[in-house]
Design a protein around this motif. Structure first.
Motif, mmCIF file in Angstrom:
data_model
loop_
_atom_site.group_PDB
_atom_site.id
_atom_site.type_symbol
_atom_site.label_atom_id
_atom_site.label_comp_id
_atom_site.label_asym_id
_atom_site.label_seq_id
_atom_site.Cartn_x
_atom_site.Cartn_y
_atom_site.Cartn_z
ATOM 1 N N CYS A 145 -6.696 3.398 -6.210
ATOM 2 C CA CYS A 145 -5.560 2.792 -5.670
ATOM 3 C C CYS A 145 -6.866 2.289 -4.874
ATOM 4 C CB CYS A 145 -4.859 4.034 -5.055
ATOM 5 S SG CYS A 145 -4.463 5.378 -6.396
ATOM 6 N N LEU A 146 -5.811 1.000 -5.232
ATOM 7 C CA LEU A 146 -6.401 -0.040 -4.068
ATOM 8 C C LEU A 146 -5.389 -1.220 -3.706
ATOM 9 C CD1 LEU A 146 -9.222 -1.833 -6.850
ATOM 10 C CD2 LEU A 146 -9.593 -0.019 -4.357
ATOM 11 N N GLY A 147 -5.663 -1.414 -2.142
ATOM 12 C CA GLY A 147 -4.808 -1.323 -0.710
ATOM 13 C C GLY A 147 -5.103 -2.156 0.033
ATOM 14 N N VAL A 148 -4.777 -3.065 1.425
ATOM 15 C CA VAL A 148 -5.347 -3.480 2.307
ATOM 16 C C VAL A 148 -3.783 -2.997 3.386
ATOM 17 C CG1 VAL A 148 -6.028 -4.959 3.803
ATOM 18 C CG2 VAL A 148 -7.541 -4.719 1.208
ATOM 19 N N SER A 186 0.919 -0.908 0.170
ATOM 20 C CA SER A 186 0.258 -0.155 0.512
ATOM 21 C C SER A 186 0.726 1.345 0.149
ATOM 22 C CB SER A 186 -1.011 -0.039 1.510
ATOM 23 O OG SER A 186 -1.835 -1.207 1.166
ATOM 24 N N PHE A 187 1.914 0.813 0.038
ATOM 25 C CA PHE A 187 2.839 2.167 0.854
ATOM 26 C C PHE A 187 3.263 3.275 -0.443
ATOM 27 C CE2 PHE A 187 7.307 4.659 1.127
ATOM 28 C CZ PHE A 187 6.477 5.988 1.886
ATOM 29 N N GLU A 188 2.879 1.910 -1.832
ATOM 30 C CA GLU A 188 3.993 2.126 -3.068
ATOM 31 C C GLU A 188 2.630 2.789 -4.268
ATOM 32 O OE1 GLU A 188 6.896 -0.140 -0.516
ATOM 33 O OE2 GLU A 188 3.976 -0.830 -1.492
ATOM 34 N N LEU A 189 1.171 2.744 -2.850
ATOM 35 C CA LEU A 189 0.199 2.798 -4.241
ATOM 36 C C LEU A 189 0.410 4.271 -4.671
ATOM 37 C CD1 LEU A 189 -2.679 1.780 -2.212
ATOM 38 C CD2 LEU A 189 -2.035 1.194 -4.651
#
Length: 158
Positions: A86-89, A65-68
């Motif tokens: 942007c999609l992350g968890v 997620s940090f690299e989103l």
């Protein structure tokens, strides 16, 4: 908690613009991949449901997620991309890493959207437990990917 009050997959599409010629970039974190794949599928299916052409939806992956933020910037800089989702968890652990990651991603995506004057959507699931994350990846609270796609469509009509 907001998702307890409203399902992430429930929305009113009556004011949506025609997105058949719009191009969307999906940036998906590989960390928590089963969850992020579910979010990505929700976003993709929502875009197609409302008229996006499959060839106009691009998916790029980043490690976490940090690299989103950088992934979003690399897509947003292209004139032909109309919106970036942007999609992350991020699941809370034993340390405060989740606070730092979530804050950095929120700030970074805001900056990218303002820099390129286009929608850059924050589709980050931030929970205390894995169960809560699944609840927001197609479970009892809907799918955050659907919500992020809807936000992108709405912002393109702004």
């Amino acid at each position: 908690m907001a998702t307890a009050l409203q399902n992430l997959s429930t929305y009113d599409s009556s004011g949506f613009i025609d997105i058949s010629e719009k191009r969307f970039g999906l940036v998906v974190a590989e960390w928590n991949r089963e969850l992020t794949d579910t979010l990505s599928a929700g976003a993709y299916e929502t875009l197609l449901k409302h008229g996006a052409k499959p060839e106009n939806v691009f998916r790029n992956t980043v490690p976490g997620s940090f690299e989103l933020t950088l992934g979003a910037q690399l897509l947003a800089q292209h004139e032909e991309v109309d919106a970036v989702i942007c999609l992350g968890v991020v699941i809370k652990g034993d340390t405060k890493h989740d606070d730092y990651i979530c804050h950095a991603v929120a700030q970074g995506l805001t900056t990218v959207g303002l820099k390129y004057n286009k929608p850059v959507i924050f589709g980050l699931v931030t929970t205390n437990t894995l169960e809560q994350a699944w609840d927001r990846a197609g479970g009892q609270h809907g799918n955050k990917g659907v919500e992020a796609a809807v936000a992108a469509i709405q912002m393109l009509g702004f």
